[in-house]
Scaffold this motif. Structure first.
Motif, short mmCIF file in Angstrom:
data_model
loop_
_atom_site.label_atom_id
_atom_site.label_comp_id
_atom_site.label_asym_id
_atom_site.label_seq_id
_atom_site.Cartn_x
_atom_site.Cartn_y
_atom_site.Cartn_z
N LEU A 56 0.81 -1.22 0.00
CA LEU A 56 0.00 0.00 0.00
C LEU A 56 0.85 1.28 0.00
O LEU A 56 0.36 2.34 -0.37
N VAL A 57 2.11 1.13 0.39
CA VAL A 57 2.96 2.33 0.50
C VAL A 57 2.96 3.15 -0.79
O VAL A 57 2.86 4.36 -0.76
N SER A 58 3.03 2.46 -1.91
CA SER A 58 3.09 3.18 -3.18
C SER A 58 1.73 3.30 -3.87
O SER A 58 1.63 3.77 -4.99
N ALA A 59 0.67 2.87 -3.16
CA ALA A 59 -0.66 2.87 -3.78
C ALA A 59 -1.33 4.24 -3.67
O ALA A 59 -1.02 5.02 -2.79
N MET A 60 -2.27 4.48 -4.58
CA MET A 60 -3.08 5.70 -4.54
C MET A 60 -3.94 5.71 -3.29
O MET A 60 -4.43 4.67 -2.88
N SER A 61 -4.16 6.87 -2.74
CA SER A 61 -5.01 7.07 -1.55
C SER A 61 -4.85 5.92 -0.55
O SER A 61 -5.82 5.29 -0.14
N ARG A 62 -3.60 5.72 -0.20
CA ARG A 62 -3.28 4.54 0.61
C ARG A 62 -3.85 4.58 2.02
O ARG A 62 -4.03 3.54 2.64
N GLU A 63 -4.15 5.76 2.54
CA GLU A 63 -4.67 5.84 3.92
C GLU A 63 -6.19 5.69 3.98
O GLU A 63 -6.75 5.53 5.05
N THR A 64 -6.85 5.81 2.81
CA THR A 64 -8.32 5.85 2.84
C THR A 64 -8.96 4.61 2.19
O THR A 64 -10.14 4.59 1.91
N ARG A 65 -8.15 3.59 1.96
CA ARG A 65 -8.64 2.37 1.31
C ARG A 65 -9.79 1.73 2.08
O ARG A 65 -10.82 1.39 1.50
N LEU A 66 -9.60 1.56 3.38
CA LEU A 66 -10.63 0.88 4.18
C LEU A 66 -11.89 1.74 4.26
O LEU A 66 -13.01 1.24 4.14
N LYS A 67 -11.70 3.05 4.47
CA LYS A 67 -12.85 3.97 4.55
C LYS A 67 -13.72 3.84 3.31
O LYS A 67 -14.93 3.67 3.38
N LYS A 68 -13.07 3.89 2.14
CA LYS A 68 -13.79 3.79 0.86
C LYS A 68 -14.51 2.45 0.76
O LYS A 68 -15.67 2.38 0.37
N ALA A 69 -13.78 1.39 1.13
CA ALA A 69 -14.33 0.04 0.99
C ALA A 69 -15.56 -0.18 1.86
O ALA A 69 -16.42 -0.99 1.53
N LEU A 70 -15.63 0.56 2.97
CA LEU A 70 -16.74 0.33 3.91
C LEU A 70 -17.92 1.28 3.66
O LEU A 70 -18.93 1.21 4.35
N GLU A 71 -17.77 2.16 2.67
CA GLU A 71 -18.81 3.16 2.43
C GLU A 71 -20.18 2.55 2.15
O GLU A 71 -21.21 3.10 2.52
N THR A 72 -20.20 1.40 1.50
CA THR A 72 -21.48 0.78 1.12
C THR A 72 -21.99 -0.19 2.19
O THR A 72 -23.02 -0.84 2.00
N ALA A 73 -21.27 -0.30 3.30
CA ALA A 73 -21.65 -1.27 4.33
C ALA A 73 -23.01 -0.93 4.92
O ALA A 73 -23.33 0.24 5.12
N LYS A 74 -23.81 -1.97 5.18
CA LYS A 74 -25.13 -1.74 5.77
C LYS A 74 -25.24 -2.53 7.07
O LYS A 74 -25.83 -3.61 7.12
N PHE A 75 -24.64 -1.99 8.09
CA PHE A 75 -24.66 -2.62 9.41
C PHE A 75 -24.95 -1.55 10.45
O PHE A 75 -24.82 -0.35 10.16
N ASP A 76 -25.31 -1.98 11.65
CA ASP A 76 -25.45 -1.00 12.72
C ASP A 76 -24.06 -0.62 13.25
O ASP A 76 -23.82 0.52 13.60
N HIS A 77 -23.19 -1.62 13.30
CA HIS A 77 -21.85 -1.37 13.84
C HIS A 77 -20.79 -2.10 13.03
O HIS A 77 -20.98 -3.25 12.63
N VAL A 78 -19.69 -1.39 12.79
CA VAL A 78 -18.51 -2.02 12.22
C VAL A 78 -17.41 -1.90 13.28
O VAL A 78 -17.13 -0.80 13.75
N ILE A 79 -16.85 -3.04 13.67
CA ILE A 79 -15.81 -3.04 14.69
C ILE A 79 -14.52 -3.56 14.04
O ILE A 79 -14.50 -4.63 13.45
N ILE A 80 -13.47 -2.74 14.14
CA ILE A 80 -12.22 -3.05 13.44
C ILE A 80 -11.13 -3.44 14.44
O ILE A 80 -10.78 -2.66 15.34
N ASP A 81 -10.57 -4.63 14.28
CA ASP A 81 -9.46 -5.09 15.13
C ASP A 81 -8.14 -4.67 14.48
O ASP A 81 -7.83 -5.10 13.36
N CYS A 82 -7.37 -3.84 15.15
CA CYS A 82 -6.11 -3.33 14.59
C CYS A 82 -4.93 -4.23 14.94
O CYS A 82 -4.94 -4.92 15.96
#
Ligand code: ADP
Ligand code: MG
Length: 255
Positions: A97-123
């Motif tokens: 991801l280091v050399s990828a476009m918008s590398r910090e916002t990949r997960l945010k974008k990917a979850l935009e269409t999610a339809k849940f009450d809660h998304v819990i992310i384990d880091c």
């Protein structure tokens, strides 16, 4: 929909246990939950009962290849809980991801269409791109603190990272609170650490403390959240109490 990351760059502080048991607890209360495993070790994936060998897609395909969310999530055996699992492939993502476009916002974008009450992310136990993606995607975060020596070590570095994320990438990121874990009422040390954390962070510390409880450490090897593994254990009582406490914080104005 509320997105919450569970972060602390120290390993072994209770992130994964908190993630799995909070997801199960929320699901039992009727909330529709998506658990996202952002740790290449995949401990929350296996801990919630998903066989990593059999997976067709995972968090890697979601954030690196841009596969749609619906193709990367699978149901868990537990009520109302779905999972975006992690496999060891994810270790490569940190570098790819280091050399990828918008590398910090990949997960945010990917979850935009999610339809849940809660998304819990384990880091993962680091402050690299995977944790950064989690903090950018999240509305709020929970920081587990182990009641042991050096509990507060590295915490100022984590707080600095949160400030950086707020000023550059996600101004709305809130700290839900610090969760004291592996509290052992029989030891002076646990009491001292808990007292110190409460003195320093005051109301930011959750009232609920997670006790050191052998059932909590056994449950992942059976692929079960504590509530299903041993409903009458002190670990279940504590995590259910914590689930209700964090729900209350999410619902309050300050969040
Ligand atoms: P992290 O994700 O921060 O590395 P884990 O949740 O995997 O932390 O916990 C580290 C280890 O401690 C695991 O073996 C886990 O089973 C155990 N553990 C976590 N919380 C407790 C607890 N409250 N009581 C006993 N063991 C625990
Ligand atoms: Mg973990």
């Amino acid at each position: 929909m509320k997105l919450t990351a569970i972060a602390n760059q120290k390993g072994g502080v209770g992130k994964t246990s908190t993630c799995v048991n909070l997801c199960a607890g929320l699901g039992m209360l009727g909330k529709r939950v998506l658990m996202v495993d952002m740790d290449p070790q995949g401990n929350s994936t296996s801990g919630i009962g998903i066989e990593r060998g059999t997976l067709e897609a995972s968090i890697y395909e979601l954030i690196v290849d841009g596969l749609p969310l619906e193709e990367c999530l699978i149901p868990s055996p537990w009520k109302n809980v779905s999972v975006v699992p992690a496999t060891i492939d994810l270790a490569g993502a940190e570098i790819e991801l280091v050399s990828a476009m918008s590398r910090e916002t990949r997960l945010k974008k990917a979850l935009e269409t999610a339809k849940f009450d809660h998304v819990i992310i384990d880091c993962p136990p680091s402050l690299g791109l995977l944790t950064l993606n989690s903090l950018v995607a999240a509305d709020s975060l929970i920081i587990p603190i182990q009641c042991e020596y050096y509990a507060l070590e590295g915490l100022s570095q984590l707080m600095n990272t949160i400030d950086l994320v707020r000023s550059h990438l996600n101004a709305a990121l809130k700290l839900d609170g610090l969760l004291l874990t592996m509290y052992d009422a029989r030891t002076r040390l646990s009491k001292d650490v808990a007292a110190e954390v409460r003195l320093r962070f005051a109301e930011k510390v959750f009232k609920t403390q997670i006790p050191r409880n052998v059932r909590i450490s056994e449950a992942p090897s059976h692929g079960m959240p504590i509530q299903y593994y041993d409903a009458s254990s002190p670990g279940t009582t504590a995590y259910n109490k914590f689930t209700k406490e964090v729900l209350k914080r999410w619902q309050s104005k300050e969040g």
